[in-house]
Design a protein around this motif. Structure first.
Motif, PDB file in Angstrom:
ATOM      1  N   TRP A  29      -0.004   8.063   4.823  1.00 30.01           N
ATOM      2  CA  TRP A  29       1.213   7.363   5.238  1.00 30.01           C
ATOM      3  C   TRP A  29       0.889   6.202   6.164  1.00 30.01           C
ATOM      4  O   TRP A  29       1.540   5.154   6.119  1.00 30.01           O
ATOM      5  CB  TRP A  29       2.186   8.327   5.926  1.00 30.01           C
ATOM      6  N   ASP A  33       1.953   2.418   5.365  1.00 27.92           N
ATOM      7  CA  ASP A  33       2.789   1.691   6.323  1.00 27.92           C
ATOM      8  C   ASP A  33       2.441   0.203   6.377  1.00 27.92           C
ATOM      9  O   ASP A  33       3.326  -0.650   6.452  1.00 27.92           O
ATOM     10  CB  ASP A  33       2.629   2.322   7.710  1.00 27.92           C
ATOM     11  N   GLN A 114      10.234  -0.412   3.239  1.00 30.21           N
ATOM     12  CA  GLN A 114       9.640   0.762   3.868  1.00 30.21           C
ATOM     13  C   GLN A 114      10.369   2.027   3.431  1.00 30.21           C
ATOM     14  O   GLN A 114       9.749   3.067   3.192  1.00 30.21           O
ATOM     15  CB  GLN A 114       9.691   0.624   5.391  1.00 30.21           C
ATOM     16  N   VAL A 118       8.870   5.350   1.358  1.00 28.57           N
ATOM     17  CA  VAL A 118       9.055   6.747   1.746  1.00 28.57           C
ATOM     18  C   VAL A 118       9.601   7.551   0.571  1.00 28.57           C
ATOM     19  O   VAL A 118       9.099   8.634   0.240  1.00 28.57           O
ATOM     20  CB  VAL A 118      10.010   6.875   2.952  1.00 28.57           C
ATOM     21  N   SER A 122       6.955  10.094  -1.271  1.00 32.58           N
ATOM     22  CA  SER A 122       7.243  11.477  -0.885  1.00 32.58           C
ATOM     23  C   SER A 122       7.576  12.337  -2.088  1.00 32.58           C
ATOM     24  O   SER A 122       7.401  13.561  -2.062  1.00 32.58           O
ATOM     25  CB  SER A 122       8.384  11.532   0.134  1.00 32.58           C
ATOM     26  N   LEU A 152       8.050  14.002   2.983  1.00 33.80           N
ATOM     27  CA  LEU A 152       9.152  13.201   3.517  1.00 33.80           C
ATOM     28  C   LEU A 152       9.213  13.330   5.038  1.00 33.80           C
ATOM     29  O   LEU A 152       9.383  12.335   5.746  1.00 33.80           O
ATOM     30  CB  LEU A 152      10.466  13.665   2.895  1.00 33.80           C
ATOM     31  N   GLY A 155       6.200  11.323   6.489  1.00 30.41           N
ATOM     32  CA  GLY A 155       6.216   9.879   6.279  1.00 30.41           C
ATOM     33  C   GLY A 155       7.398   9.140   6.866  1.00 30.41           C
ATOM     34  O   GLY A 155       7.277   7.989   7.272  1.00 30.41           O
ATOM     35  N   LEU A 156       8.550   9.804   6.935  1.00 31.33           N
ATOM     36  CA  LEU A 156       9.774   9.146   7.391  1.00 31.33           C
ATOM     37  C   LEU A 156       9.627   8.486   8.765  1.00 31.33           C
ATOM     38  O   LEU A 156       9.908   7.287   8.904  1.00 31.33           O
ATOM     39  CB  LEU A 156      10.914  10.161   7.392  1.00 31.33           C
ATOM     40  N   LEU A 159       6.894   5.361   8.743  1.00 28.65           N
ATOM     41  CA  LEU A 159       7.260   4.103   8.100  1.00 28.65           C
ATOM     42  C   LEU A 159       8.533   3.495   8.666  1.00 28.65           C
ATOM     43  O   LEU A 159       8.672   2.267   8.692  1.00 28.65           O
ATOM     44  CB  LEU A 159       7.407   4.299   6.588  1.00 28.65           C
TER      45      LEU A 159
END
Length: 209
Positions: A29, A33, A114, A118, A122, A152, A155-156, A159
């Motif tokens: 991730w 990014d 972004q 995600v 994800s 998710l 990564g949420l 990013l």
């Protein structure tokens, strides 16, 4: 005349991304990014490829190993596969829009690209787990796709630049809305499939008279 080097059957970059996001999600991730991307490249180079796994495997599994001996006509099966494929992509696109729309409410930085990153990356685990559709009796193993929710969660905030105290709330609301989208899409696909199954059963009944 020199031989041209053969091209790999599968894009090595795609394979590396899949391995990275599944095995080392936090590090992957971080790489994602800072990458340049567009919605088009995210879908054409990644989502549209992986999203095809489920529909293709379910199509083949349903034709070669039909449950209870009920084989859907190939034309109907193809229709269900195409609809499933398109709705899967639509679902991920809507998830990206949801993530971006919620960003400001949780102190995050709105960014459509972004947010789409995600959503697309994800969903990797869910797409790969759909390979079990190739053997309908093993379809329950698709539950392994729930790993996508962990992806998710990781990564949420990375990013979308979510503050530490807001990331759980952001994830929970996003998860609830994504599940709602998933259930609606599943209901549509299920309704179409049942319509064809009922039609097949009726035709079989008539043929037996």
């Amino acid at each position: 005349m020199t031989d041209q080097p053969s091209q790999p059957a599968v894009d090595p970059a795609l394979v590396a991304r899949v391995k990275g996001i599944l095995l080392q999600p936090r590090a992957e991730w971080e790489r994602i990014d800072g990458e340049f991307a567009t919605t088009q490249t995210l879908f054409t180079r990644y989502a549209m490829i992986l999203a095809a796994i489920g529909p293709i495997c379910s199509l083949l599994g349903g034709q070669l190993l039909p449950i209870f001996g009920m084989r859907m006509p190939i034309t109907a099966a193809l229709v269900v596969a195409v609809v499933s494929y398109l709705l899967s992509l639509l679902g991920v696109f809507l998830l990206g829009l949801i993530i971006n729309a919620l960003a400001s409410s949780f102190g995050s930085t709105p960014s459509k690209i972004q947010a789409m990153k995600v959503a697309v990356y994800s969903w990797t685990a869910a797409w790969l787990a759909s390979v079990f559709g190739l053997v309908p009796a093993l379809g329950v193993l698709a539950i392994l796709g729930l790993y996508s929710f962990y992806l998710l969660f990781v990564g949420l905030p990375i990013l979308m630049k979510t503050p530490e105290d807001k990331k759980v709330g952001y994830f929970v609301v996003t998860l609830i809305l994504s599940l709602l989208v998933y259930f609606i899409i599943s209901a549509v696909i299920g309704s179409i499939s049942m319509m064809f199954v009922a039609s097949t059963a009726a035709m079989s009944g008539l043929a037996g008279l």
